[in-house]
Design a protein around this motif. Structure first.
Motif, PDB file in Angstrom:
ATOM      1  N   LYS A  68       0.789  -1.209   0.057  1.00 47.65           N
ATOM      2  CA  LYS A  68      -0.044   0.114   0.075  1.00 47.65           C
ATOM      3  C   LYS A  68       0.932   1.251   0.080  1.00 47.65           C
ATOM      4  O   LYS A  68       0.607   2.090   0.531  1.00 47.65           O
ATOM      5  CB  LYS A  68      -0.896  -0.084   1.228  1.00 47.65           C
ATOM      6  CG  LYS A  68      -2.042  -1.212   1.054  1.00 47.65           C
ATOM      7  CD  LYS A  68      -2.940  -1.266   2.302  1.00 47.65           C
ATOM      8  CE  LYS A  68      -3.867  -2.538   2.306  1.00 47.65           C
ATOM      9  NZ  LYS A  68      -4.736  -2.467   3.425  1.00 47.65           N
ATOM     10  N   GLY A  69       1.822   1.273  -0.962  1.00 53.39           N
ATOM     11  CA  GLY A  69       2.633   2.447  -0.892  1.00 53.39           C
ATOM     12  C   GLY A  69       3.870   2.663   0.156  1.00 53.39           C
ATOM     13  O   GLY A  69       4.448   3.629   0.086  1.00 53.39           O
ATOM     14  N   TYR A  91      15.110  -1.762  -1.629  1.00 52.94           N
ATOM     15  CA  TYR A  91      13.613  -1.702  -0.941  1.00 52.94           C
ATOM     16  C   TYR A  91      13.817  -0.727   0.344  1.00 52.94           C
ATOM     17  O   TYR A  91      14.675  -0.692   1.099  1.00 52.94           O
ATOM     18  CB  TYR A  91      12.875  -2.873  -0.625  1.00 52.94           C
ATOM     19  CG  TYR A  91      12.750  -3.632  -1.716  1.00 52.94           C
ATOM     20  CD1 TYR A  91      11.480  -3.856  -2.306  1.00 52.94           C
ATOM     21  CD2 TYR A  91      13.886  -4.658  -2.172  1.00 52.94           C
ATOM     22  CE1 TYR A  91      11.519  -4.702  -3.610  1.00 52.94           C
ATOM     23  CE2 TYR A  91      13.601  -5.448  -3.286  1.00 52.94           C
ATOM     24  CZ  TYR A  91      12.284  -5.517  -4.171  1.00 52.94           C
ATOM     25  OH  TYR A  91      12.017  -6.055  -5.085  1.00 52.94           O
ATOM     26  N   ARG A  92      12.838   0.509   0.201  1.00 56.42           N
ATOM     27  CA  ARG A  92      12.902   1.462   1.338  1.00 56.42           C
ATOM     28  C   ARG A  92      11.646   1.791   1.781  1.00 56.42           C
ATOM     29  O   ARG A  92      10.595   1.552   0.814  1.00 56.42           O
ATOM     30  CB  ARG A  92      13.699   2.863   0.605  1.00 56.42           C
ATOM     31  CG  ARG A  92      15.161   2.736   0.013  1.00 56.42           C
ATOM     32  CD  ARG A  92      15.740   4.259  -0.108  1.00 56.42           C
ATOM     33  NE  ARG A  92      16.686   4.106  -0.857  1.00 56.42           N
ATOM     34  CZ  ARG A  92      17.258   3.959  -1.889  1.00 56.42           C
ATOM     35  NH1 ARG A  92      16.054   3.707  -2.904  1.00 56.42           N
ATOM     36  NH2 ARG A  92      18.297   3.800  -2.566  1.00 56.42           N
ATOM     37  N   ARG A  93      11.545   2.269   2.915  1.00 54.02           N
ATOM     38  CA  ARG A  93      10.056   3.069   3.195  1.00 54.02           C
ATOM     39  C   ARG A  93      10.135   4.105   2.575  1.00 54.02           C
ATOM     40  O   ARG A  93      11.008   4.926   2.272  1.00 54.02           O
ATOM     41  CB  ARG A  93      10.265   3.275   4.759  1.00 54.02           C
ATOM     42  CG  ARG A  93       9.703   1.953   5.507  1.00 54.02           C
ATOM     43  CD  ARG A  93       9.858   2.342   7.030  1.00 54.02           C
ATOM     44  NE  ARG A  93       9.437   1.216   8.071  1.00 54.02           N
ATOM     45  CZ  ARG A  93       9.514   1.141   9.266  1.00 54.02           C
ATOM     46  NH1 ARG A  93       9.895   2.421   9.801  1.00 54.02           N
ATOM     47  NH2 ARG A  93       8.853   0.126   9.851  1.00 54.02           N
ATOM     48  N   THR A  94       8.878   4.406   2.073  1.00 49.18           N
ATOM     49  CA  THR A  94       8.752   5.845   1.194  1.00 49.18           C
ATOM     50  C   THR A  94       8.388   6.826   2.308  1.00 49.18           C
ATOM     51  O   THR A  94       8.895   8.074   1.622  1.00 49.18           O
ATOM     52  CB  THR A  94       7.453   5.689   0.478  1.00 49.18           C
ATOM     53  OG1 THR A  94       6.272   5.076   1.487  1.00 49.18           O
ATOM     54  CG2 THR A  94       7.489   4.656  -0.672  1.00 49.18           C
ATOM     55  N   CYS A 124      12.644  -8.967   1.516  1.00 54.71           N
ATOM     56  CA  CYS A 124      12.986  -7.410   1.573  1.00 54.71           C
ATOM     57  C   CYS A 124      11.812  -6.619   1.795  1.00 54.71           C
ATOM     58  O   CYS A 124      12.045  -5.757   2.659  1.00 54.71           O
ATOM     59  CB  CYS A 124      13.359  -7.371   0.209  1.00 54.71           C
ATOM     60  SG  CYS A 124      15.263  -8.194  -0.318  1.00 54.71           S
ATOM     61  N   ILE A 125      10.678  -6.883   1.293  1.00 57.89           N
ATOM     62  CA  ILE A 125       9.621  -5.696   1.775  1.00 57.89           C
ATOM     63  C   ILE A 125       9.164  -6.063   3.134  1.00 57.89           C
ATOM     64  O   ILE A 125       8.916  -5.167   3.524  1.00 57.89           O
ATOM     65  CB  ILE A 125       8.489  -6.251   0.491  1.00 57.89           C
ATOM     66  CG1 ILE A 125       8.900  -5.872  -0.834  1.00 57.89           C
ATOM     67  CG2 ILE A 125       7.358  -5.470   0.930  1.00 57.89           C
ATOM     68  CD1 ILE A 125       7.959  -6.062  -2.111  1.00 57.89           C
ATOM     69  N   GLY A 126       8.897  -7.375   3.459  1.00 54.99           N
ATOM     70  CA  GLY A 126       8.803  -7.671   4.651  1.00 54.99           C
ATOM     71  C   GLY A 126       9.603  -6.897   5.885  1.00 54.99           C
ATOM     72  O   GLY A 126       9.471  -6.317   6.874  1.00 54.99           O
ATOM     73  N   ALA A 127      11.023  -7.045   5.410  1.00 57.38           N
ATOM     74  CA  ALA A 127      11.988  -6.589   6.606  1.00 57.38           C
ATOM     75  C   ALA A 127      11.835  -5.033   6.297  1.00 57.38           C
ATOM     76  O   ALA A 127      12.055  -4.373   7.569  1.00 57.38           O
ATOM     77  CB  ALA A 127      13.349  -7.213   6.214  1.00 57.38           C
TER      78      ALA A 127
END
Length: 347
Positions: A68-69, A91-94, A124-127
């Motif tokens: 969800k972005g 992958y980073r937090r937006t 990666c997204i989960g971490a």
């Protein structure tokens, strides 16, 4: 008399981990094939790579949508020693926090012949979502075009670059620096964390994630481990990894079986003072004992910190091949919990 149960602390019970999972048996008996089943007309290597790449790209896109972005993905290229480049997904937090987060680097599996960075998008997204990591899914050049030890050199060069450029990625390795891999990726990682320790990489790797890791080639087996090293033979005709497929990988990669890169259990400077290590091991996998023997070496002989999850009765990389199996979701959750343990951020 009570029936024996499998325990990582009792090698005489390790064979019990292989008793096939009932749900998996139902799937097989019901005709459910691996998602990569090649049918009656086997695909050539280029076509197989294209199918894997496309399937995992779709999965990565879906996972990003499900975030969800909250998580973004960026593709980068990293130069390596011979002037080539390797691809990575970052992958980073937006919504970046005021402080930079830890760095998590992971290498995909695929027998050194196939695979892409998207394969590790879920971890990666989960971490990144859970712990605020900057997560990097790293590729390396594949065989047979590139022989041993090119994949190891690629990963080492990229590891150095990522650790020295953490700030530009939005990370701070002083907050945590986890290096991990799956199957062939774990094969590489296991060797390189020994090298990182020996060469005093700074800042040091603080945690190691090994999913279904090889650790000792049968061609290099020593008497010290012979009595524990049983699954390679007992499970040689397994469901998703067989001795025949390993022979194919060996022909394409052309490894030096005497090299500690290929058999890190035999690393000449030993295994003391390595970072905490999280293992995920499949009970019905011919590589099962590779992981269990190495974990004992770290924990019992070297006093290392380890954490282990064994998936009873399930074959090598079942979450890739049979994602509809209910334990595939548990595997994904266990991965995030294990990474949290390595980062000192358990939830």
């Amino acid at each position: 008399m009570a029936l024996a149960t499998a325990s990582i602390d009792d090698p005489e019970t390790w064979h019990l981990f292989a008793n096939l999972d009932n749900e998996f048996l139902k799937m097989v008996e019901g005709g459910v094939q691996s998602r990569f089943h090649r049918g009656d007309a086997p695909l050539g290597l280029p076509e197989m790579r294209a199918k894997w790449d496309a399937d995992f790209r779709k999965e990565a896109d879906l996972l990003l949508e499900e975030s969800k972005g909250e998580v973004s993905e960026e593709e980068i290229s990293i130069s390596v020693r011979d002037g080539s480049t390797v691809r990575a997904l970052v992958y980073r937090r937006t919504c970046s926090p005021a402080e930079k987060g830890p760095l998590f680097i992971i290498l995909h599996g695929g027998g050194f012949r196939i695979g892409n960075a998207e394969m590790e998008a879920r971890a990666c997204i989960g971490a990144t979502q859970t712990y605020g990591c900057v997560s990097v899914s790293l590729e390396y050049r594949l065989s047979p075009e590139n022989k041993f030890p090119v994949a190891y050199d690629d990963a080492w060069d990229a590891l150095l670059w990522l650790s020295r450029n953490d700030s530009s990625l939005g990370a701070d390795v002083a907050q945590g620096f986890v290096f991990g891999g799956t199957s062939a990726g774990a094969h590489i990682v296991n060797a390189l964390v020994h090298r990182a320790r020996d060469e005093m990489l700074h800042p040091p790797v603080t945690g190691v994630y090994l999913s279904v890791p090889p650790s000792l080639a049968p061609q290099a087996l020593t008497d010290e481990y012979r009595d524990l090293y049983r699954s390679r033979e007992a499970l040689k005709d397994g469901f998703t990894l067989t001795s025949e497929s390993i022979e194919l990988y060996d022909r394409d990669v052309e490894p030096d079986f005497t090299s500690p890169l290929w058999s890190p259990l035999l690393w000449p400077t030993g295994h003391a003072n390595l970072p905490p290590t999280f293992f995920q091991i499949c009970g019905a996998d011919l590589l099962r004992d590779d992981g269990l023997i190495y974990e004992r070496e770290l924990r019992l002989k070297c006093g290392g910190k380890t954490r282990v999850v064994v998936y009873n009765g399930l074959p090598h990389v079942f979450w890739y091949t049979h994602p509809s199996h209910p334990t595939s979701e548990k595997f994904a959750k266990d991965t995030i919990l294990g990474l949290g343990w390595l980062l000192g951020k358990e939830v």
